[in-house]
Design an enzyme around this catalytic site. Structure first.
Site, mmCIF file in Angstrom:
data_model
loop_
_atom_site.group_PDB
_atom_site.id
_atom_site.type_symbol
_atom_site.label_atom_id
_atom_site.label_comp_id
_atom_site.label_asym_id
_atom_site.label_seq_id
_atom_site.Cartn_x
_atom_site.Cartn_y
_atom_site.Cartn_z
ATOM 1 N N SER A 163 0.853 -1.194 0.000
ATOM 2 C CA SER A 163 0.000 0.000 0.000
ATOM 3 C C SER A 163 0.879 1.230 0.000
ATOM 4 O O SER A 163 2.023 1.210 0.469
ATOM 5 C CB SER A 163 -0.909 0.015 1.241
ATOM 6 O OG SER A 163 -1.569 1.267 1.369
ATOM 7 N N TYR B 258 -1.744 -0.098 10.374
ATOM 8 C CA TYR B 258 -1.862 -0.547 8.988
ATOM 9 C C TYR B 258 -0.604 -0.166 8.203
ATOM 10 O O TYR B 258 -0.047 -0.978 7.457
ATOM 11 C CB TYR B 258 -3.110 0.063 8.365
ATOM 12 C CG TYR B 258 -3.322 -0.278 6.904
ATOM 13 C CD1 TYR B 258 -3.739 -1.546 6.532
ATOM 14 C CD2 TYR B 258 -3.126 0.677 5.906
ATOM 15 C CE1 TYR B 258 -3.944 -1.867 5.195
ATOM 16 C CE2 TYR B 258 -3.330 0.377 4.576
ATOM 17 C CZ TYR B 258 -3.736 -0.902 4.225
ATOM 18 O OH TYR B 258 -3.935 -1.214 2.903
#
Length: 273
Positions: free
Chosen positions: A165, A179
């Protein structure tokens, strides 16, 4: 680009980006293994793959369990013989109400003139919040990669694509440091494993997406109203999120022969970084 005669596993393949990658591989001629914990999404994607004329094995598998992952690979090898492509896409994402509240606060902080201060995200995080992301996003990638390499190393052929990501490359996801940490770990793991196994003709790379028009993210966009959507688009030079198919085309390229990419992290993100 074609995957004729290749067996490809896509974890988290039932919906969103995973589903788009699964269908792109099916169109390219691969035999598909779709793994997910959402049985409804799994059934829908399996039906769509078979409608394209591709062979498909659907497996309910929680990748955070090493035993479940080992069992899935045994099923795959029983049905298809081996594995040629693995896409580590399954992930826990920050989508709870408290996650969205932090995201809204952060986006407002980035896009409107507010006094500078600590946003207090990390200091308020619980042990449970931290660990639930690592179990799937990092441990699951390791378990699946380990099982895939046990098949790919003897045959001296394989492609592994890890879905990281932009959160692992930048501070745009500072609203979710847990995250971000897991996706940064995926990027580091990709580089290390790629260097280790390249001599066996196994190509390991990562895709670090920016915003993607998945069902979950679209629901979030609908919840924040026009002003919130405008704030988000202001952070993207292209002015929009990417589509799942735009990302899937890159995942298809990395799964095919004919490229020289090893240990790379490619980030389609509309110019954000």
């Amino acid at each position: 680009m074609n995957l004729n005669g290749k067996t490809a596993i896509v974890t988290g393949g039932g919906a969103g980006l995973g589903r788009a990658i699964t269908l792109a591989y099916a169109r390219a001629g691969a035999r598909l293994v779709v793994c997910d914990i959402n049985d409804h999404a799994l059934d829908e994607t399996t039906t769509a793959v078979k409608a394209l004329g591709a062979e498909c094995l659907s497996v309910h598998c929680d990748v955070s369990s090493s035993g479940a992952v080992a069992s899935m690979f045994e099923q795959v090898c029983t049905q298809f013989g081996t594995v040629h492509v693995l896409v580590n896409n399954a992930a826990t994402i920050p989508a709870r109400p408290e996650d969205e509240a932090r995201r809204n606060m952060h986006y407002a902080y980035l896009t409107t003139p507010l006094p500078r201060r600590s946003l207090g995200f990390t200091s308020a995080m619980t042990d449970e919040d931290w660990h639930r992301f690592w179990d799937v996003n990092v441990h699951g990638v390791f378990y699946c990669t380990r099982e895939a390499l046990r098949r790919m190393e003897p045959q001296k052929d394989g492609k592994i694509i890890n879905i990281a990501s932009i959160a692992g490359l930048s501070a745009f996801s500072a609203h979710s440091p847990h995250y971000s940490a897991t996706k940064g770990a995926v990027i580091a793991f990709t580089r290390a494993v790629a260097a280790e196994v390249a001599g066996a003709n196994i190509f390991v790379n990562a895709i670090a997406p920016g915003g993607v028009h998945t069902e979950i993210f679209d629901a979030y966009l609908n919840s924040i109203g026009e002003q919130g959507r405008n704030q988000l688009s202001q952070m993207i030079p292209l002015g929009r999120l990417g589509t799942p198919d735009e990302y899937a085309s890159l995942a298809l390229y990395l799964a095919c022969d004919g490229h020289y990419l090893v240990g790379q992290t490619i980030s389609p993100n509309g110019g954000m970084i």
